[in-house]
Design a protein around this motif. Sequence first.
Motif, PDB file in Angstrom:
ATOM      1  N   UNK A  10       2.385  15.746   1.397  1.00 20.54           N
ATOM      2  CA  UNK A  10       2.318  15.885  -0.061  1.00 20.54           C
ATOM      3  C   UNK A  10       2.847  17.227  -0.519  1.00 20.54           C
ATOM      4  N   UNK A  11       2.489  18.291   0.222  1.00 19.40           N
ATOM      5  CA  UNK A  11       2.972  19.633  -0.120  1.00 19.40           C
ATOM      6  C   UNK A  11       4.477  19.733   0.124  1.00 19.40           C
ATOM      7  N   UNK A  12       4.976  19.127   1.192  1.00 15.59           N
ATOM      8  CA  UNK A  12       6.424  19.133   1.438  1.00 15.59           C
ATOM      9  C   UNK A  12       7.170  18.464   0.290  1.00 15.59           C
ATOM     10  N   UNK A  13       6.609  17.374  -0.211  1.00 14.33           N
ATOM     11  CA  UNK A  13       7.235  16.684  -1.347  1.00 14.33           C
ATOM     12  C   UNK A  13       7.212  17.583  -2.582  1.00 14.33           C
ATOM     13  N   UNK A  14       6.115  18.324  -2.771  1.00 10.55           N
ATOM     14  CA  UNK A  14       6.013  19.217  -3.929  1.00 10.55           C
ATOM     15  C   UNK A  14       7.024  20.356  -3.876  1.00 10.55           C
ATOM     16  N   UNK A  15       7.543  20.659  -2.694  1.00 13.34           N
ATOM     17  CA  UNK A  15       8.579  21.690  -2.603  1.00 13.34           C
ATOM     18  C   UNK A  15       9.844  21.275  -3.351  1.00 13.34           C
ATOM     19  N   UNK A  16      10.029  19.978  -3.565  1.00  7.56           N
ATOM     20  CA  UNK A  16      11.206  19.490  -4.297  1.00  7.56           C
ATOM     21  C   UNK A  16      10.946  19.398  -5.788  1.00  7.56           C
ATOM     22  N   UNK A  17       9.702  19.681  -6.198  1.00  5.99           N
ATOM     23  CA  UNK A  17       9.315  19.597  -7.612  1.00  5.99           C
ATOM     24  C   UNK A  17       9.394  20.983  -8.240  1.00  5.99           C
ATOM     25  N   UNK A  18      10.315  21.205  -9.200  1.00  8.62           N
ATOM     26  CA  UNK A  18      10.470  22.537  -9.795  1.00  8.62           C
ATOM     27  C   UNK A  18       9.180  23.101 -10.392  1.00  8.62           C
ATOM     28  N   UNK A  19       8.281  22.221 -10.831  1.00 10.91           N
ATOM     29  CA  UNK A  19       7.049  22.686 -11.455  1.00 10.91           C
ATOM     30  C   UNK A  19       5.973  23.043 -10.432  1.00 10.91           C
ATOM     31  N   UNK A  20       6.145  22.613  -9.197  1.00 14.31           N
ATOM     32  CA  UNK A  20       5.097  22.837  -8.201  1.00 14.31           C
ATOM     33  C   UNK A  20       5.572  23.570  -6.947  1.00 14.31           C
ATOM     34  N   UNK A  21       6.868  23.809  -6.833  1.00 18.52           N
ATOM     35  CA  UNK A  21       7.359  24.332  -5.554  1.00 18.52           C
ATOM     36  C   UNK A  21       6.799  25.713  -5.233  1.00 18.52           C
ATOM     37  N   UNK A  22       6.516  26.541  -6.276  1.00 21.09           N
ATOM     38  CA  UNK A  22       5.927  27.857  -6.015  1.00 21.09           C
ATOM     39  C   UNK A  22       4.524  27.714  -5.425  1.00 21.09           C
TER      40      UNK A  22
END
Length: 546
Positions: A10-22
């Motif tokens: 789930x966190x790896x996927x969030x790395x591709x999300x501009x709003x959550x990657x940080x």
Amino acid sequence: GIHRNKEFFGVLYDLTNPERHHLAYQWLRGEDLDEEDLKTLGVRGSIDNEDDAQNILINFGRISSSTKPIVLCFDQLDNIPRLPDGSLDLQALFNVNSTLNTRFPNNLLIIISIVTNTWRRNLKKLQGADLARLSPKILLKNITLEQAESLWASILYQLHQQAEPKSTSPIYPLTRQDLEQEFPGGKTTPRQTLSLGNKLIQRYKTQVVNSELSRIDLISEDTEGVKISEPSTIDLTSEDIERVSISEPSKTESTTKKDTAGESIPIEDKRLASFKLKWQKEFQKTEQQITRIQDIGESELIGMLREALEALEVRGIKPKFLSSSKTFASYSLSYQLPSPQGRIAVVWGETSNGGSLFYMMKACDKAIQGNHCQTLYLIRHTKISLKRDTKGYKLYSQLFNASRHIHIKLDDLSSVHYLATYHSLVNDACSQELVIANKTITLTELKSLIRESVILQDCPLLKDLNIISIVDNKVPLNPVKEFVLNVLKQDQVIGLKVLIKTTHRQFNRLKEIEIQQRIKELCQENELKLIPVDGSPETQSVYLVP
């Protein structure tokens, strides 16, 4: 299997999300996130222990085993934490190495780079089982003179490509004889080779300019009205350069001391100028590397502050001021200032987790109640965003808003950049990799240079801690002029176009015409001279007036 598999992917996927990657990046780094951020990522907690961290690293190895290897490199180990007896705690590193070797997939390469003497001193303190896992062991050997020539040739290649006419030797103006004279045993090291080449090039440049100054001086004696500041149309040609022997300096005695390039510059001045240039280069690197306070942990930050305090000869520095807390002890230190300031303590805490902040404040309160310091400083760049009715905020307010204890709020990262730049130089010095003006600088010499250069006087945090007091009313030199003078003290002679480009790289917001104006002003102030004066910028060289 994959450790914490749903959370991890789930966190790896969030790395591709501009709003959550940080946030995803911070979680993977093991940062102490608050409950709201953890909820946003859909994870139950931060990576807050060694086992969790190793398992997450192993996850990366497993998902990349069929594509790319993972390389971990541990370098500059002479400045890692020490044991109570003063020796390096290398065993902690080798414990990690053994664990990863046992549990990690086959696509992991661990490289441990260490100074040979440091390795020999600490070898007996390491466990035999850990040493057995080291394979292969590679000792860097000296290089031959042929390899030294190749090293020179590779560095001089770009200059030779621009030269007209082309030289017949790829290492001109250096020679094989220079290597044989300096290293009669036929072996050297890359560092010694580069240091020798630098010395010889500097000597060569000053000989070329001094030869030209001698010719102008001779002509001025025979030609009425011709002065050295207004020479006739004499220019350096390739034939002039070919006539200058790098191993036999010009013996013409008609050049006055005032107009001899490279003379009368004390080695201390050259070294200090070179150090300031090195600092500026490293500082720029640090600014590019550290863009968020989260890029460095609190333990590292407080360690960097301790190094700066030691360099400035602050007395009575003691680590782990918050000794009652295993978590926050490494975030703190104390030191002694003259009366009436007394014992000063510092805690650096950037956590955004409300619970962690409360326990940090609790540890601070316990130390204050025990009268362990006269003043306690809390250093933070991260804004405290707790609700006012929470226990953490109330205790923070009680300690730092209504008492003699102080919260230093860092408005930007400039203080961190100062501390991190000095830390980088400390690592280089401890690893015997810091070379200033052709000399390998020790840690003691680095501390002396940092005090002599007064560079840390511009660090806002050290001013806020009352470590630095500015009483000098001297008007500072224009930074561009100071940079140019330092370049000339270091290099003695340099082409005008190269000097302008070098300065522009350091001050890239300025236009080249502005830099040219500062150089012109230095010439008018008799700090620099151009030769030939009536030549084009492409053919002119600049030297420092002693």
